[in-house]
Design an enzyme around this catalytic site. Structure first.
Site, PDB file in Angstrom:
ATOM      1  N   THR A  12      -6.378   2.194 -32.471  1.00 42.56           N
ATOM      2  CA  THR A  12      -5.589   1.061 -32.963  1.00 42.56           C
ATOM      3  C   THR A  12      -4.316   0.833 -32.146  1.00 42.56           C
ATOM      4  OG1 THR A  12      -4.612   2.614 -34.521  1.00 42.56           O
ATOM      5  CG2 THR A  12      -6.378   1.214 -35.363  1.00 42.56           C
ATOM      6  N   GLY A  13      -4.026   1.732 -31.197  1.00 45.38           N
ATOM      7  CA  GLY A  13      -2.795   1.596 -30.395  1.00 45.38           C
ATOM      8  C   GLY A  13      -2.998   0.680 -29.199  1.00 45.38           C
ATOM      9  N   ARG A 100      -0.317  17.705 -19.039  1.00 43.40           N
ATOM     10  CA  ARG A 100      -0.223  17.337 -17.616  1.00 43.40           C
ATOM     11  C   ARG A 100       0.329  18.431 -16.720  1.00 43.40           C
ATOM     12  NH1 ARG A 100       2.719  11.659 -18.659  1.00 43.40           N
ATOM     13  NH2 ARG A 100       0.977  10.502 -19.546  1.00 43.40           N
ATOM     14  N   CYS A 128       2.392   6.624 -16.306  1.00 40.49           N
ATOM     15  CA  CYS A 128       2.122   5.289 -15.757  1.00 40.49           C
ATOM     16  C   CYS A 128       2.847   5.003 -14.434  1.00 40.49           C
ATOM     17  CB  CYS A 128       2.479   4.230 -16.791  1.00 40.49           C
ATOM     18  SG  CYS A 128       4.041   4.560 -17.631  1.00 40.49           S
ATOM     19  N   SER A 158       6.018  -2.517 -22.791  1.00 33.77           N
ATOM     20  CA  SER A 158       4.698  -2.091 -23.289  1.00 33.77           C
ATOM     21  C   SER A 158       4.489  -0.595 -23.095  1.00 33.77           C
ATOM     22  CB  SER A 158       3.575  -2.868 -22.594  1.00 33.77           C
ATOM     23  OG  SER A 158       3.630  -2.630 -21.202  1.00 33.77           O
ATOM     24  N   LYS A 206       8.870  13.997 -15.503  1.00 35.22           N
ATOM     25  CA  LYS A 206       7.409  13.822 -15.410  1.00 35.22           C
ATOM     26  C   LYS A 206       7.064  13.261 -14.032  1.00 35.22           C
ATOM     27  CE  LYS A 206       6.856  12.200 -20.120  1.00 35.22           C
ATOM     28  NZ  LYS A 206       6.675  10.932 -20.861  1.00 35.22           N
ATOM     29  N   HIS A 235       4.846  -2.441 -14.806  1.00 37.93           N
ATOM     30  CA  HIS A 235       6.027  -1.753 -14.273  1.00 37.93           C
ATOM     31  C   HIS A 235       6.256  -2.076 -12.797  1.00 37.93           C
ATOM     32  CE1 HIS A 235       6.032   0.543 -17.866  1.00 37.93           C
ATOM     33  NE2 HIS A 235       5.612   1.710 -17.434  1.00 37.93           N
TER      34      HIS A 235
HETATM   35  P1  A2P Z   1      -2.398   4.460 -36.368  1.00 35.29           P
HETATM   36  O1  A2P Z   1      -2.510   3.032 -35.921  1.00 35.29           O
HETATM   37  O2  A2P Z   1      -3.299   4.795 -37.486  1.00 35.29           O
HETATM   38  O3  A2P Z   1      -0.970   4.923 -36.537  1.00 35.29           O
HETATM   39  P2  A2P Z   1       0.768   3.352 -29.886  1.00 35.29           P
HETATM   40  O4  A2P Z   1       0.955   4.268 -28.713  1.00 35.29           O
HETATM   41  O5  A2P Z   1       0.461   1.935 -29.503  1.00 35.29           O
HETATM   42  O6  A2P Z   1       1.894   3.473 -30.865  1.00 35.29           O
HETATM   43  O7  A2P Z   1      -0.569   3.913 -30.661  1.00 35.29           O
HETATM   44  C1  A2P Z   1      -0.680   5.220 -31.146  1.00 35.29           C
HETATM   45  C2  A2P Z   1      -2.097   5.477 -31.610  1.00 35.29           C
HETATM   46  O8  A2P Z   1      -2.187   6.852 -32.048  1.00 35.29           O
HETATM   47  C3  A2P Z   1      -2.511   4.636 -32.816  1.00 35.29           C
HETATM   48  O9  A2P Z   1      -3.888   4.335 -32.722  1.00 35.29           O
HETATM   49  C4  A2P Z   1      -2.252   5.590 -33.985  1.00 35.29           C
HETATM   50  O10 A2P Z   1      -3.007   5.333 -35.137  1.00 35.29           O
HETATM   51  C5  A2P Z   1      -2.723   6.889 -33.366  1.00 35.29           C
HETATM   52  N1  A2P Z   1      -2.205   8.041 -34.106  1.00 35.29           N
HETATM   53  C6  A2P Z   1      -0.932   8.337 -34.418  1.00 35.29           C
HETATM   54  N2  A2P Z   1      -0.859   9.475 -35.146  1.00 35.29           N
HETATM   55  C7  A2P Z   1      -2.132   9.908 -35.311  1.00 35.29           C
HETATM   56  C8  A2P Z   1      -2.749  11.023 -35.967  1.00 35.29           C
HETATM   57  N3  A2P Z   1      -2.017  11.935 -36.607  1.00 35.29           N
HETATM   58  N4  A2P Z   1      -4.094  11.133 -35.934  1.00 35.29           N
HETATM   59  C9  A2P Z   1      -4.843  10.220 -35.291  1.00 35.29           C
HETATM   60  N5  A2P Z   1      -4.330   9.147 -34.643  1.00 35.29           N
HETATM   61  C10 A2P Z   1      -3.001   8.994 -34.659  1.00 35.29           C
END
Ligand code: A2P
Length: 330
Positions: A12-13, A100, A128, A158, A206, A235
C-alpha cells in the site's frame, strides 16, 4: 518458462505500489501474487493487471510457497520478516536500509555489480541517491579510476513516502507543515534521516558507505551533503569526482554514453541538461553539466537525475529480479 509466486510487502506504500506497477509493465512470469501490509490495510483491495487482490496483514506464514518477496515496509519489518522469508526458501529483495551495510548481504545495482548476487538469498536494494550516482561513477571508475567523490543531493519529497508528498501539497496550499520540520514549499531542508554524532545525517552516511560497497572500493574517499527540495518526484545529485588518470571531457562523455541505462543530456546553451521533469516516470539515469573542475586538474563535475521511486527503488529491485530469473538463479 518458469513462473514465480511473488509477495509484495508494503504493497500500500509509494514504493510498494510502484513494484506492482512495474511488474505489470515488464515480462516477469508470475504464477501468483499476494499483497501484504500492516493490520491497518488488511482487507483493502488493490489491483494487479486489473484483477482485484485483497491486501493481507503480514505474518510469519506469509511467505509459505513464495519464490520472491519484494519488501518496502521500513527497516523494522525487514529485520523481522526478511530472514523468515529466506528460511522458507524465498528470494528477498529489500528496499529498506536494514541490511545494506551487512557484509554478508549483497547490495546491488544491476548495471554495476549484478554478479554480487550469489552471496545470499537476501539482496539489499541501495539508497535512491546512491543508485543513480553509481551508474556514472562506475563508468568513470572503470575507465579512469576514482580517488575521491563529493556528493550534494537535491532530493524530492517522494523519497519520504506519501507523507512527504502530502506535506509539499499541504504547504503549497498555504497550510502548516505536519511532516517536515520546516515549510518544504518555501525552503530546501538540509536534513534527511536522523542526525548522527559526527554531524552527518544517516542519509549522508548511507551514500558514503553504499558507494564504497557497490563499487567494491572501501578505500574510496567519499563525502556527502543531502538536501530535501520542493520537488514532488525525481532526485538530482551534483557530483564532483577526482580521477587517477587524467580524462578529457570528450573521453568522459564517451564513456558515459556507452554505459547501460545512462542518457547524456549535455548541451547547456540549448537548455539540455538533466531535470527532474525528464527523469520522472522513467528508469534511466540522466547525466549532464559535465565540466572540468577548475580547482583540480583531475576533477570532473556533473549533475544527474533519476526517478527515485522507480530507478532509485522499485525498478532497480525488479531489474534485479528479472536478471535473477534470466540467469535461472531465482
Ligand atoms: P500500511 O499502509 O498498512 O501502513 P510508505 O513508505 O509509502 O509510507 O509505505 C510503507 C508501507 O509499509 C505501507 O504499505 C505500510 O502498510 C507498510 N507497513 C508499515 N508497517 C508495517 C508492518 N508492521 N507490517 C507490514 N507492513 C507495514
Amino acid at each position: 518458462m518458469k513462473e514465480y509466486n511473488v509477495a509484495i510487502v508494503g504493497a500500500t506504500g509509494l514504493v510498494g505500489n510502484t513494484f506492482i506497477q512495474i511488474l505489470e509493465e515488464v515480462d516477469f512470469k508470475i504464477k501468483s501474487i499476494r499483497f501484504f501490509a500492516s493490520k491497518r490495510s488488511a482487507g483493502k483491495v488493490l489491483y494487479f493487471k486489473k484483477q482485484p487482490i485483497v491486501v493481507e496483514e503480514l505474518n510469519e506464514n506469509s511467505f509459505d510457497g513464495m519464490d520472491l518477496a519484494l519488501f518496502s515496509a521500513g527497516g523494522a519489518v525487514s529485520l523481522k520478516y526478511a530472514p523468515i522469508a529466506v528460511s522458507k526458501g524465498c528470494r528477498v529483495i529489500d528496499n529498506s536500509s536494514a541490511w545494506r551495510e551487512d557484509p554478508s548481504i549483497p547490495l546491488i545495482v544491476p548495471e554495476v555489480n549484478f554478479r554480487d548476487y550469489s552471496m545470499n538469498r537476501l539482496i539489499a536494494n541501495p539508497n535512491c541517491s546512491t543508485i543513480q550516482s553509481v551508474l556514472p561513477l562506475k563508468a568513470l571508475d572503470d575507465a579512469f579510476g576514482l580517488n575521491r567523490i563529493i556528493y550534494s543531493t537535491y532530493q524530492a519529497v517522494s523519497g519520504s513516502g506519501q507523507k512527504g508528498k502530502d506535506d509539499l501539497i499541504r504547504t503549497l496550499n498555504g497550510e502548516e507543515p505536519k511532516f517536515y520540520p520546516y515549510n518544504i514549499s518555501k525552503t530546501c531542508i538540509p536534513e534527511i534521516d536522523v542526525f548522527l554524532d559526527n554531524g552527518y545525517t544517516k542519509e549522508e552516511m548511507k551514500m558514503i558507505h553504499e558507494t564504497q560497497k557497490i563499487l567494491h572500493r572501501p578505500d574510496l574517499k567519499v563525502t556527502a551533503t543531502c538536501v530535501r527540495v520542493p520537488v514532488l518526484n525525481a532526485h538530482g545529485v551534483s557530483v564532483f569526482c577526482e580521477t587517477k588518470k587524467k580524462a578529457s571531457l570528450e573521453e568522459v562523455r564517451s564513456v558515459l554514453e556507452k554505459f547501460e541505462n545512462i542518457v547524456v543530456l549535455d548541451d547547456g546553451k540549448n537548455h539540455r541538461y538533466p531535470t527532474s521533469i525528464v527523469a520522472n516516470g522513467t528508469d534511466q539515469v540522466y547525466v549532464g553539466r559535465i565540466r572540468q573542475d577548475l580547482s583540480n586538474e583531475y576533477g570532473i563535475c556533473f549533475y544527474c537525475t533519476a526517478d527515485n521511486i522507480r530507478k532509485g527503488a522499485a525498478a532497480n529491485a525488479v531489474q534485479i529480479a528479472l536478471k535473477l530469473a534470466q540467469s535461472d538463479e531465482m
